[in-house]
Design a protein around this motif. Structure first.
Motif, short mmCIF file in Angstrom:
data_model
loop_
_atom_site.label_atom_id
_atom_site.label_comp_id
_atom_site.label_asym_id
_atom_site.label_seq_id
_atom_site.Cartn_x
_atom_site.Cartn_y
_atom_site.Cartn_z
N VAL A 1 0.76 -1.29 -0.13
CA VAL A 1 0.01 0.02 0.14
C VAL A 1 0.88 1.43 -0.10
O VAL A 1 2.10 1.24 0.54
N ALA A 2 0.39 2.13 -0.71
CA ALA A 2 0.96 3.43 -0.58
C ALA A 2 0.47 4.34 0.71
O ALA A 2 -0.63 4.33 0.83
N VAL B 1 -7.36 0.16 -3.56
CA VAL B 1 -6.40 0.39 -2.58
C VAL B 1 -5.45 1.11 -3.42
O VAL B 1 -4.81 0.51 -4.21
N LEU B 2 -5.03 2.48 -2.78
CA LEU B 2 -3.67 2.90 -3.55
C LEU B 2 -2.55 2.08 -3.26
O LEU B 2 -2.54 2.06 -2.20
N VAL B 3 -1.59 1.88 -4.19
CA VAL B 3 -0.58 0.98 -4.11
C VAL B 3 0.60 1.60 -4.59
O VAL B 3 0.39 2.60 -5.49
N LYS B 4 2.02 1.23 -4.16
CA LYS B 4 3.35 1.47 -4.95
C LYS B 4 3.37 0.61 -6.01
O LYS B 4 3.20 -0.32 -6.04
N SER B 5 3.48 1.45 -7.22
CA SER B 5 3.68 0.65 -8.47
C SER B 5 5.44 0.08 -8.54
O SER B 5 6.10 0.85 -7.72
N PRO B 6 5.61 -0.93 -8.83
CA PRO B 6 6.81 -1.58 -8.91
C PRO B 6 7.76 -0.68 -9.58
O PRO B 6 8.90 -0.55 -9.44
N GLU B 7 7.31 0.20 -10.50
CA GLU B 7 7.90 1.20 -11.19
C GLU B 7 8.07 2.82 -10.71
O GLU B 7 8.68 3.54 -11.26
N VAL C 1 -4.86 4.85 1.68
CA VAL C 1 -6.17 5.56 1.10
C VAL C 1 -6.93 4.37 0.28
O VAL C 1 -6.17 3.67 -0.70
N VAL C 2 -8.09 4.16 0.66
CA VAL C 2 -9.27 3.56 0.16
C VAL C 2 -10.21 4.30 -0.70
O VAL C 2 -10.63 5.31 -0.26
N VAL C 3 -10.26 3.81 -1.90
CA VAL C 3 -11.23 4.60 -2.93
C VAL C 3 -12.54 3.94 -3.17
O VAL C 3 -12.37 2.64 -3.72
N GLY D 1 -0.49 3.69 -8.04
CA GLY D 1 -1.55 3.18 -9.01
C GLY D 1 -2.61 2.56 -7.96
O GLY D 1 -2.72 2.75 -6.70
N ALA D 2 -3.65 2.23 -8.61
CA ALA D 2 -4.79 1.74 -7.89
C ALA D 2 -4.89 0.04 -7.84
O ALA D 2 -5.21 -0.46 -9.14
#
Length: 236
Positions: free
Chosen positions: A51-52, A83-89, A60-62, A93-94
Motif C-alpha cells: 500500500v502507498a 486501494v492505492l498502492v506503490k507501483s513496482p516502477e 487510502v481506499v477509494v 496506482g490503484a
C-alpha cells in the motif's frame, strides 16, 4: 523502418475487441477514505503489492461507482473498492480489490482480458436533484449503500487534464498491471459529502476491518470520463 505491431484482439462471447478498449462516455462518483495502513495491507497481501502511505500509518481506499454509457464493453454499472498502492516502477496506482458489475459481457471481458475480480451483481441507482444514491447487492446480500452530495465545480484547467493511470489486479495467482488514459470533464469536489452504509456481504466485512464506515476526506464526481486502456501485463 520497423513494422508497427498489429493491435491485439480478444474474442468475448462471440464479439471481437481490439485493443485499446475505448470508453467514450461514462459518469463517475468516487469517495476517498484514510484508513489504517496495516489493515489495508492485510486485505491486499495476496496481491504481493504494498500500500502507498499517504501519511504515517495511513493508506487510502477509494470506493467508486461508474456508469458506462457508451463503451466498447457496452452499457453497465460498476462498483469498485480500490486501494492505492506503490507501483513496482515508482508511481502510485490503484489495486482493484472488489469489482461488481451488472452485465455479463463486461464481467467475462474484465476477468479474461485484465484479470479484474468482476462478479455479477444487482444495482439500484437513485438520483434526486443533485444527489445520487446507490446500493449494490451480490447473491442477494448488500455490499454497500452510498449517497453522494454535489460538490463545487473544479476549474477545467485542474479537473479536465488527460491522466495516465495504472490499475492492478490479482486473480488465479497472477498480479497484472494495466495502463490507461482518461480525461474527465465537469468535475466537482467537496470534503466529505458521502454517506456510507455497509451490508451483510463478506465484502462489507472486509471494509469494516478497515474502520469503515467513516467520513470520507474528499469525494469527486465527473459528468463524463473519456478513457482508453490496453492489455494487462503480468508482473508477478
Amino acid at each position: 523502418m520497423e513494422d508497427t505491431p498489429a493491435p491485439s484482439r480478444h474474442t468475448i462471447a462471440g464479439t471481437e475487441l481490439t485493443m485499446p478498449v475505448r470508453v467514450r462516455r461514462a459518469r463517475q462518483w468516487t469517495a476517498m477514505f484514510a484508513v489504517d495502513a496495516a489493515a489495508a495491507q492485510a486485505m491486499i497481501d495476496y496481491s504481493g503489492l504494498r500500500v502507498a502511505r499517504a501519511l504515517p500509518g495511513r493508506a487510502v481506499v477509494v470506493l467508486m461507482l461508474m456508469q458506462y454509457l457508451d463503451s466498447d464493453l457496452g452499457r453497465y454499472y460498476e462498483y469498485g473498492t480500490n486501494v492505492l498502492v506503490k507501483s513496482p516502477e515508482g508511481p502510485t496506482g490503484a489495486f482493484i480489490h472488489h469489482l461488481p458489475v451488472d452485465q455479463a459481457f463486461t464481467c467475462e471481458a474484465g476477468r479474461s482480458i485484465w484479470g479484474y475480480p468482476k462478479v455479477l451483481a444487482d444495482f439500484d441507482v437513485r438520483e434526486r436533484g443533485r444527489r445520487l444514491a446507490f446500493d449494490v447487492r451480490h447473491d442477494g446480500r448488500l455490499i454497500v449503500d452510498m449517497e453522494f452530495a454535489a460538490g463545487q465545480p473544479l476549474p477545467a484547467v485542474l479537473g479536465e487534464r488527460e491522466q495516465v493511470y495504472r490499475t492492478y489486479s490479482h486473480t488465479d495467482g497472477i498480479t497484472r498491471e494495466t495502463l490507461g488514459h482518461s480525461r474527465p470533464s465537469a468535475v466537482r469536489v467537496r470534503p466529505g459529502g458521502v454517506r456510507l452504509r455497509l451490508g451483510d456481504h463478506p465484502y462489507s466485512d472486509e471494509l469494516r476491518a478497515l474502520g469503515l464506515p467513516k467520513r470520507a476526506f474528499v469525494c469527486q464526481t465527473a459528468d463524463n470520463v473519456d478513457m482508453t486502456f490496453g492489455d494487462a501485463r503480468e508482473i508477478g
